[in-house]
Write a protein that holds these residues in place. Structure first.
Motif, PDB file in Angstrom:
ATOM      1  N   TYR A   1       1.384  -0.724  -0.199  1.00 36.73           N
ATOM      2  CA  TYR A   1       0.198  -0.236   0.245  1.00 36.73           C
ATOM      3  C   TYR A   1       0.633   1.518   0.583  1.00 36.73           C
ATOM      4  O   TYR A   1       0.955   2.537  -0.377  1.00 36.73           O
ATOM      5  CB  TYR A   1      -1.184   0.149   1.021  1.00 36.73           C
ATOM      6  N   ASN A   2       2.021   1.637   0.833  1.00 39.98           N
ATOM      7  CA  ASN A   2       2.518   2.247   0.177  1.00 39.98           C
ATOM      8  C   ASN A   2       3.582   2.742  -0.225  1.00 39.98           C
ATOM      9  O   ASN A   2       3.856   3.446  -0.609  1.00 39.98           O
ATOM     10  CB  ASN A   2       3.874   2.089   2.185  1.00 39.98           C
ATOM     11  N   MET A   3       4.112   1.452  -1.382  1.00 38.86           N
ATOM     12  CA  MET A   3       4.296   1.570  -2.276  1.00 38.86           C
ATOM     13  C   MET A   3       3.605   2.773  -3.826  1.00 38.86           C
ATOM     14  O   MET A   3       4.064   3.168  -4.115  1.00 38.86           O
ATOM     15  CB  MET A   3       4.568   0.184  -3.504  1.00 38.86           C
ATOM     16  N   LEU A   4       1.913   1.821  -3.541  1.00 37.69           N
ATOM     17  CA  LEU A   4       1.260   3.150  -3.909  1.00 37.69           C
ATOM     18  C   LEU A   4       0.820   4.187  -3.708  1.00 37.69           C
ATOM     19  O   LEU A   4       0.836   5.041  -4.420  1.00 37.69           O
ATOM     20  CB  LEU A   4      -0.109   2.163  -3.630  1.00 37.69           C
TER      21      LEU A   4
ATOM     22  N   GLN B   1       3.361   5.758  -4.994  1.00 39.02           N
ATOM     23  CA  GLN B   1       4.096   6.069  -6.613  1.00 39.02           C
ATOM     24  C   GLN B   1       2.582   6.964  -7.292  1.00 39.02           C
ATOM     25  O   GLN B   1       2.726   7.935  -8.810  1.00 39.02           O
ATOM     26  CB  GLN B   1       3.734   4.444  -7.099  1.00 39.02           C
ATOM     27  N   SER B   2       1.870   6.503  -6.525  1.00 42.27           N
ATOM     28  CA  SER B   2       0.044   6.960  -7.684  1.00 42.27           C
ATOM     29  C   SER B   2      -1.013   7.188  -6.441  1.00 42.27           C
ATOM     30  O   SER B   2      -1.894   7.580  -7.112  1.00 42.27           O
ATOM     31  CB  SER B   2      -0.573   5.734  -8.756  1.00 42.27           C
ATOM     32  N   LEU B   3      -0.821   7.354  -5.415  1.00 40.41           N
ATOM     33  CA  LEU B   3      -1.727   8.020  -4.540  1.00 40.41           C
ATOM     34  C   LEU B   3      -3.092   6.964  -4.388  1.00 40.41           C
ATOM     35  O   LEU B   3      -3.352   6.422  -3.553  1.00 40.41           O
ATOM     36  CB  LEU B   3      -2.211   9.183  -4.755  1.00 40.41           C
TER      37      LEU B   3
ATOM     38  N   TYR C   1       2.908   1.065 -15.573  1.00 39.23           N
ATOM     39  CA  TYR C   1       2.932   0.349 -14.439  1.00 39.23           C
ATOM     40  C   TYR C   1       4.385  -0.766 -14.269  1.00 39.23           C
ATOM     41  O   TYR C   1       5.244  -0.770 -13.103  1.00 39.23           O
ATOM     42  CB  TYR C   1       1.731  -0.551 -14.728  1.00 39.23           C
ATOM     43  N   PRO C   2       5.507  -0.576 -15.485  1.00 41.72           N
ATOM     44  CA  PRO C   2       6.546  -1.352 -15.262  1.00 41.72           C
ATOM     45  C   PRO C   2       7.789  -0.607 -14.842  1.00 41.72           C
ATOM     46  O   PRO C   2       7.942  -1.108 -14.183  1.00 41.72           O
ATOM     47  CB  PRO C   2       7.004  -1.360 -17.018  1.00 41.72           C
ATOM     48  N   GLY C   3       8.009   0.499 -15.006  1.00 41.04           N
ATOM     49  CA  GLY C   3       8.884   1.182 -14.008  1.00 41.04           C
ATOM     50  C   GLY C   3       8.355   1.316 -12.852  1.00 41.04           C
ATOM     51  O   GLY C   3       9.354   1.071 -11.878  1.00 41.04           O
ATOM     52  N   TRP C   4       7.328   1.300 -12.305  1.00 39.69           N
ATOM     53  CA  TRP C   4       6.652   0.713 -10.905  1.00 39.69           C
ATOM     54  C   TRP C   4       7.042  -0.110 -10.098  1.00 39.69           C
ATOM     55  O   TRP C   4       7.259  -0.796  -8.595  1.00 39.69           O
ATOM     56  CB  TRP C   4       4.733   1.782 -10.276  1.00 39.69           C
ATOM     57  N   ARG C   5       6.493  -1.445 -11.141  1.00 42.55           N
ATOM     58  CA  ARG C   5       6.879  -2.588 -10.740  1.00 42.55           C
ATOM     59  C   ARG C   5       8.126  -3.119  -9.951  1.00 42.55           C
ATOM     60  O   ARG C   5       8.361  -3.312  -9.039  1.00 42.55           O
ATOM     61  CB  ARG C   5       6.095  -3.585 -11.714  1.00 42.55           C
ATOM     62  N   GLU C   6       8.837  -2.360 -11.111  1.00 41.48           N
ATOM     63  CA  GLU C   6      10.318  -2.542 -10.527  1.00 41.48           C
ATOM     64  C   GLU C   6      10.887  -1.697 -10.065  1.00 41.48           C
ATOM     65  O   GLU C   6      11.396  -2.456  -8.976  1.00 41.48           O
ATOM     66  CB  GLU C   6      11.483  -2.481 -12.296  1.00 41.48           C
TER      67      GLU C   6
ATOM     68  N   GLY D   1      -2.965  -2.411 -11.615  1.00 41.91           N
ATOM     69  CA  GLY D   1      -2.533  -3.915 -12.711  1.00 41.91           C
ATOM     70  C   GLY D   1      -1.548  -4.891 -12.319  1.00 41.91           C
ATOM     71  O   GLY D   1      -1.463  -6.430 -12.806  1.00 41.91           O
ATOM     72  N   GLY D   2      -1.834  -5.147 -10.424  1.00 44.28           N
ATOM     73  CA  GLY D   2      -1.646  -6.632 -10.103  1.00 44.28           C
ATOM     74  C   GLY D   2       0.091  -5.691 -10.371  1.00 44.28           C
ATOM     75  O   GLY D   2       0.674  -6.952  -9.526  1.00 44.28           O
ATOM     76  N   ILE D   3       0.817  -4.839  -9.616  1.00 44.47           N
ATOM     77  CA  ILE D   3       1.748  -5.731  -9.672  1.00 44.47           C
ATOM     78  C   ILE D   3       2.830  -4.987  -8.982  1.00 44.47           C
ATOM     79  O   ILE D   3       3.778  -5.704  -8.862  1.00 44.47           O
ATOM     80  CB  ILE D   3       2.110  -3.476 -11.108  1.00 44.47           C
ATOM     81  N   TYR D   4       2.074  -5.157  -7.230  1.00 43.91           N
ATOM     82  CA  TYR D   4       3.283  -5.035  -6.662  1.00 43.91           C
ATOM     83  C   TYR D   4       3.151  -6.557  -5.846  1.00 43.91           C
ATOM     84  O   TYR D   4       3.759  -6.992  -5.367  1.00 43.91           O
ATOM     85  CB  TYR D   4       2.058  -4.237  -5.506  1.00 43.91           C
TER      86      TYR D   4
END
Length: 426
Positions: free
Chosen positions: A292-295, A298-300, A310-315, A347-350
């Motif tokens: 949740y804190n990554m979210l 990254q995007s509130l 999404y790809p950059g945030w996932r990595e 998109g399920g990146i976390y």
């Protein structure tokens, strides 16, 4: 104390909040009221045998010693390097048809990992019976996370059963996940926490009575004995929870926000095992070790987040977890705690990030490092057999600080001027 930017501070305050994602999922794994139900395969109600003894109405049962547990822990020997402990934990632990619960059970089995699942009690309470829940300072039947459909309750029961039989721990995330207003868990008294806990336990111990189902197998554990710790909604209310946790014989609490990557100590007689501040690649501040804190940083929220990010945030998220692990593994060997939800935000990146981190950590284990992916309860088992002076020595190491003179010298001599030597910076 490591400095934090405004973004990290905001993330800490939002940890684990019960907001819905763009796909309509809730962070604790819940579904929205009114969601459709899917088919569930009937299974027989357990009958008493020599090894299975139903408890109460048969919602739970005694099946003997839990399988797939590590050997009896032993104290660190002088000159020995401590293991690198890693705990993956899941808030809510509800299966809502997205397959995330069994996905991570499969990964844990593949890599020999144990995890902790913090079950929200109302996830075993049919919505038609929601008025059985009487939350402190809130209307009867209220909840800030959705009740599960009947089919999803059955899915959750099936996965909880599998989890315990495969060696995982079932803790609690309590019930209604109230984080704001006058009914927030942050305002509850010790007496109200006890009431909330008793209700959470009753929903686990009496799901068969509450549902009327006879075609679902019982949970294979005694929840009164299994439950030894939890994590509060939004990491609120720990100070008032701890007196009750101690009275109930709990061994740990994982609710403290903003912890640091150092060796833990007890608070009010309970092991305090907080989520931790870890490096956040590309940013000047650290982030709490939770999806949740990554979210939040990254995007509130995941409602209008552009998919091209999404790809950059996932990595970035995966590398945050990996960086947190590597920092501890290569320096002070402090345990590394990760908290997550069965969600599909952005998109399920976390979920992908957690899987990538788990595989990275497992590779370190396979290369011969003493890396142990365990549950909170298993970690407490190890802590409880250590010599107090050894734990005191380990606590002298700050975040990212290597032991002066190497591990062999650092843990060899605990007498004389050892404390002075241990305080020297690496």
């Amino acid at each position: 104390m490591l400095g934090l930017g405004a973004g990290a501070a905001a993330a800490v305050s939002l940890a684990g909040c019960g907001h819905t994602g763009s796909d309509g999922s809730t962070p604790a794994g819940g579904s929205r009221p009114g969601a459709g139900e899917g088919p569930a395969s009937p299974k027989p109600k357990p009958k008493p045998t020599a090894t299975v003894r139903p408890i109460g109405d048969g919602s739970t049962s005694f099946t003997g010693k839990q399988p797939h547990q590590p050997g009896r822990p032993v104290p660190l020997k002088p000159g020995q390097t401590p293991p690198q402990f890693v705990v993956f934990s899941w808030d809510g632990a509800g299966e809502v048809g997205n397959g995330l619960f069994p996905r991570f059970l499969d990964l844990a089995k593949q890599y020999g990992a144990s995890m902790t699942f913090f079950l929200s009690g109302i996830y075993l309470l049919p919505e038609s019976k929601k008025r059985l829940y009487d939350p402190p300072n809130n209307p009867r039947g209220a909840s800030d996370i959705g009740y599960l459909t009947d089919a999803h309750i059955k899915d959750t029961l099936r996965n909880l059963r599998r989890a315990w039989l495969e060696g995982h721990e079932i803790g609690t995330h309590f019930n209604g996940h109230f984080c704001a207003g006058s009914g927030s868990v942050g305002t509850w008294t010790p007496k109200q926490w006890r009431d909330e806990i008793e209700q959470a336990k009753s929903f686990v111990k009496e799901w068969r009575t509450n549902s009327g189902w006879t075609d679902v197998e019982s949970l294979p554990f005694d929840y009164d004995k299994e439950l030894v710790g939890g994590r509060t909604p939004c990491l609120l209310g720990q100070d008032q929870l701890l007196p009750t946790a101690r009275e109930l014989g709990w061994r740990y609490d994982a609710s403290s926000p903003g912890g640091r990557q150092v060796w833990p100590s007890k608070k009010q007689g309970i092991w305090d095992l907080p989520l931790q501040q870890i490096p956040f690649p590309g940013r000047s501040f650290e982030v709490l070790s939770m999806d949740y804190n990554m979210l939040a940083n990254q995007s509130l929220n995941s409602t209008n987040a552009p998919a091209h990010n999404y790809p950059g945030w996932r990595e970035q998220s995966a590398q945050a977890y990996i960086s947190g692990f590597q920092r501890a593994y290569e320096t002070n060997r402090a345990p590394f705690f990760v908290g997550n939800h069965f969600e599909q935000w952005n998109g399920g990146i976390y979920m992908d990030a957690v899987e990538e981190a788990l595989k990275h950590i497992a590779r370190a284990k396979e290369k011969g490092g003493d890396v142990r992916i365990v549950s909170f309860r298993q970690f407490c088992d190890w802590l409880d057999v250590q010599k107090p002076e050894m734990l005191d020595r380990l606590r002298t190491l700050d975040v990212g600080q290597e032991p002066s003179g190497g591990w062999q010298a650092f843990t060899r001599d605990l007498a004389g001027n050892a404390s002075t030597e241990a305080a020297d910076p690496a």
